[in-house]
Motif scaffolding. Sequence first.
Motif, short mmCIF file in Angstrom:
data_model
loop_
_atom_site.label_atom_id
_atom_site.label_comp_id
_atom_site.label_asym_id
_atom_site.label_seq_id
_atom_site.Cartn_x
_atom_site.Cartn_y
_atom_site.Cartn_z
N GLU A 35 0.82 -1.23 0.06
CA GLU A 35 0.01 -0.04 0.07
C GLU A 35 0.91 1.35 0.11
N VAL A 36 2.11 1.18 0.50
CA VAL A 36 3.02 2.44 0.44
C VAL A 36 3.54 2.52 -0.88
N GLU A 37 3.35 4.00 -1.31
CA GLU A 37 3.85 4.26 -2.37
C GLU A 37 4.85 5.15 -2.59
N ASP A 38 4.84 6.21 -1.64
CA ASP A 38 5.63 7.23 -1.71
C ASP A 38 6.98 7.34 -0.84
N ASP A 39 7.00 6.35 0.16
CA ASP A 39 8.19 6.20 1.00
C ASP A 39 8.83 5.09 0.66
N ILE A 40 9.88 4.90 -0.31
CA ILE A 40 10.45 3.73 -0.52
C ILE A 40 11.36 3.03 0.67
N LYS B 62 8.51 1.35 2.72
CA LYS B 62 8.09 -0.04 1.92
C LYS B 62 9.13 -1.03 1.90
#
Length: 130
Positions: free
Chosen positions: A86-91, A94
Amino acid sequence: MIKQDYLVRMIQEIISAIARAILNKKKIRQQDQDEYDLLARQMLGFPVKELATMDVQELIDRYASEEDGMGKIELASVYLLRFSEEVEDDILLKSKLRQDGTRLLKYVQQEDTSFSIQRDCLIRMLETNQ
């Protein structure tokens, strides 16, 4: 004993649904997701969103001595993997969530008395895609 069997079946059902969604890159319906979250909260004893901030060893220590502890650890691992999807912006977040989820799955695969082909395949897929 009946309650214990019911909990184990519920844990397995939730894990299977989330693992299928992860493998198929398919979104879980919000209604189902809310239901899974509520059941997982009841089984784990705390809100599932707190998993993202918990240490892997803390989770293992918390449930290792319980009779259904391996199921709870596996449930926590699959939730961490779901959160990582679900996490897309914080690599970094993630990656951490995915590594923690994989680490917990490996722990369950090694320490549990029953071998799971599905769990083994999921671990291999996660290691291949890292």
